[in-house]
Design a protein around this motif. Sequence first.
Motif, mmCIF file in Angstrom:
data_model
loop_
_atom_site.group_PDB
_atom_site.id
_atom_site.type_symbol
_atom_site.label_atom_id
_atom_site.label_comp_id
_atom_site.label_asym_id
_atom_site.label_seq_id
_atom_site.Cartn_x
_atom_site.Cartn_y
_atom_site.Cartn_z
ATOM 1 N N LEU A 75 0.818 -1.216 0.000
ATOM 2 C CA LEU A 75 0.000 0.000 0.000
ATOM 3 C C LEU A 75 0.846 1.257 0.000
ATOM 4 C CD1 LEU A 75 -2.737 1.334 0.147
ATOM 5 C CD2 LEU A 75 -2.842 0.780 2.576
ATOM 6 N N GLY A 76 1.938 1.248 0.760
ATOM 7 C CA GLY A 76 2.808 2.425 0.810
ATOM 8 C C GLY A 76 2.062 3.674 1.208
ATOM 9 N N VAL A 77 2.332 4.777 0.511
ATOM 10 C CA VAL A 77 1.641 6.033 0.801
ATOM 11 C C VAL A 77 0.418 6.211 -0.085
ATOM 12 C CG1 VAL A 77 3.713 7.166 1.684
ATOM 13 C CG2 VAL A 77 3.163 7.341 -0.752
ATOM 14 N N GLY A 78 0.136 5.243 -0.958
ATOM 15 C CA GLY A 78 -1.126 5.241 -1.691
ATOM 16 C C GLY A 78 -1.091 5.674 -3.129
ATOM 17 N N PHE A 79 0.075 6.016 -3.679
ATOM 18 C CA PHE A 79 0.121 6.510 -5.062
ATOM 19 C C PHE A 79 -0.331 5.451 -6.066
ATOM 20 C CE2 PHE A 79 3.584 9.521 -3.483
ATOM 21 C CZ PHE A 79 2.745 10.622 -3.492
ATOM 22 N N SER A 80 0.163 4.221 -5.935
ATOM 23 C CA SER A 80 -0.217 3.161 -6.869
ATOM 24 C C SER A 80 -1.698 2.831 -6.739
ATOM 25 C CB SER A 80 0.618 1.906 -6.629
ATOM 26 O OG SER A 80 1.984 2.144 -6.884
ATOM 27 N N LEU A 81 -2.179 2.733 -5.514
ATOM 28 C CA LEU A 81 -3.598 2.466 -5.299
ATOM 29 C C LEU A 81 -4.456 3.545 -5.934
ATOM 30 C CD1 LEU A 81 -6.117 1.242 -4.009
ATOM 31 C CD2 LEU A 81 -5.523 2.462 -1.897
ATOM 32 N N GLY A 82 -4.097 4.815 -5.703
ATOM 33 C CA GLY A 82 -4.879 5.910 -6.260
ATOM 34 C C GLY A 82 -4.936 5.870 -7.772
ATOM 35 N N GLU A 83 -3.810 5.532 -8.407
ATOM 36 C CA GLU A 83 -3.759 5.443 -9.865
ATOM 37 C C GLU A 83 -4.673 4.328 -10.357
ATOM 38 O OE1 GLU A 83 -2.740 6.534 -13.661
ATOM 39 O OE2 GLU A 83 -2.089 7.535 -11.821
ATOM 40 N N ALA A 84 -4.634 3.173 -9.687
ATOM 41 C CA ALA A 84 -5.466 2.052 -10.114
ATOM 42 C C ALA A 84 -6.948 2.348 -9.924
ATOM 43 C CB ALA A 84 -5.075 0.798 -9.331
ATOM 44 N N ALA A 85 -7.297 2.922 -8.785
ATOM 45 C CA ALA A 85 -8.707 3.187 -8.498
ATOM 46 C C ALA A 85 -9.298 4.214 -9.449
ATOM 47 C CB ALA A 85 -8.856 3.662 -7.051
ATOM 48 N N ALA A 86 -8.477 5.170 -9.889
ATOM 49 C CA ALA A 86 -8.980 6.241 -10.759
ATOM 50 C C ALA A 86 -8.955 5.877 -12.231
ATOM 51 C CB ALA A 86 -8.154 7.507 -10.529
ATOM 52 N N HIS A 87 -8.288 4.792 -12.606
ATOM 53 C CA HIS A 87 -8.132 4.458 -14.021
ATOM 54 C C HIS A 87 -9.456 3.960 -14.597
ATOM 55 C CE1 HIS A 87 -6.468 3.009 -17.746
ATOM 56 N NE2 HIS A 87 -5.257 3.437 -17.392
ATOM 57 N N PRO A 88 -9.902 4.531 -15.708
ATOM 58 C CA PRO A 88 -11.212 4.150 -16.261
ATOM 59 C C PRO A 88 -11.298 2.708 -16.756
ATOM 60 C CG PRO A 88 -10.035 5.606 -17.773
ATOM 61 C CD PRO A 88 -9.279 5.624 -16.484
ATOM 62 N N ALA A 89 -10.158 2.081 -17.044
ATOM 63 C CA ALA A 89 -10.172 0.696 -17.526
ATOM 64 C C ALA A 89 -10.203 -0.323 -16.401
ATOM 65 C CB ALA A 89 -8.959 0.435 -18.413
ATOM 66 N N VAL A 90 -10.043 0.133 -15.166
ATOM 67 C CA VAL A 90 -9.967 -0.777 -14.023
ATOM 68 C C VAL A 90 -11.339 -0.909 -13.374
ATOM 69 C CG1 VAL A 90 -8.939 -1.159 -11.750
ATOM 70 C CG2 VAL A 90 -7.535 -0.262 -13.630
ATOM 71 N N GLY A 91 -11.785 -2.164 -13.229
ATOM 72 C CA GLY A 91 -13.089 -2.403 -12.627
ATOM 73 C C GLY A 91 -13.032 -2.782 -11.161
ATOM 74 N N HIS A 92 -11.899 -3.353 -10.722
ATOM 75 C CA HIS A 92 -11.768 -3.761 -9.319
ATOM 76 C C HIS A 92 -10.305 -3.742 -8.928
ATOM 77 C CE1 HIS A 92 -11.681 -6.465 -5.778
ATOM 78 N NE2 HIS A 92 -12.874 -5.950 -5.554
ATOM 79 N N VAL A 93 -10.045 -3.274 -7.707
ATOM 80 C CA VAL A 93 -8.679 -3.207 -7.189
ATOM 81 C C VAL A 93 -8.617 -3.958 -5.866
ATOM 82 C CG1 VAL A 93 -6.760 -1.735 -6.494
ATOM 83 C CG2 VAL A 93 -8.390 -0.918 -8.215
ATOM 84 N N THR A 94 -7.684 -4.883 -5.767
ATOM 85 C CA THR A 94 -7.401 -5.572 -4.506
ATOM 86 C C THR A 94 -6.024 -5.129 -4.041
ATOM 87 O OG1 THR A 94 -8.725 -7.505 -5.107
ATOM 88 C CG2 THR A 94 -7.076 -7.798 -3.379
ATOM 89 N N VAL A 95 -5.941 -4.683 -2.798
ATOM 90 C CA VAL A 95 -4.659 -4.284 -2.216
ATOM 91 C C VAL A 95 -4.253 -5.321 -1.181
ATOM 92 C CG1 VAL A 95 -3.383 -2.500 -0.981
ATOM 93 C CG2 VAL A 95 -5.252 -1.844 -2.499
ATOM 94 N N VAL A 96 -3.040 -5.828 -1.291
ATOM 95 C CA VAL A 96 -2.490 -6.730 -0.277
ATOM 96 C C VAL A 96 -1.389 -5.978 0.464
ATOM 97 C CG1 VAL A 96 -1.250 -8.889 0.152
ATOM 98 C CG2 VAL A 96 -3.049 -8.803 -1.593
#
Length: 233
Positions: A75-96
């Motif tokens: 998860l870190g500080v959240g930059f990768s998560l934020g990019e995935a969640a906001a991407h229009p092609a992404v339907g679901h994000v799982t964070v481990v």
Amino acid sequence: MPVKREGDNLTSTVVDRVATANGELVLRRDGAHFEIISNGTFLMDTRDGTSERLLVRAAVAALPGTGLRVLVGGLGVGFSLGEAAAHPAVGHVTVVEREAPVIAWQRGPLAPFSGHALYDPKVEVRQADLVAWAHDSGASGGHEAVETFDALCLDIDNGPDWTVTDSNRSLYGEAGLRALRRRLAPGGVLAVWSAAASPEFEKRLGTVFARVQVEEIPVRVPRGVPDVVYLAS
């Protein structure tokens, strides 16, 4: 992530300090920015998330279609998560994410850096060790149903050659890479962030995956070494 560094920053303020099974984690604030420290070693901060965002963008760009299932490892500080969640092609994000304090910080002071993504209904967070997750019974080659993803975006270390804990090293070996490959849907992409190029890791990727691509991201840090994203499919 910028380079690791040792010791305390005397100009910063400790926001939280937590003892975990893997050692001490500290969240510090330095002006408008936050830093995460593990056992006295700098891991990441909120100053520049260019390479963390590219980790996700590059993986998604290599995939066709929409409604993609993306796993963010670390998860870190959240930059990768934020990019995935906001991407229009992404339907679901799982964070481990292994560490409970990091998840708590992302629901608190670090939430703006992911765009408050942990509150997005398409985002699911699991507190788990990514190495154990990759090697669990479903990924061991048996007949159990294996949960798969279109993209695995991993950022749990400062790179294959510079891991946060010794136990993470196995993830970057051939057995670990094969376990990760079993977690990919057909045509899926593995993306791995590194603070520096690792020719040996690139070679190992080539023994497990049919196609390997390397993206260099120049960053303005004193060491002058570009961050690297490895893409394997």
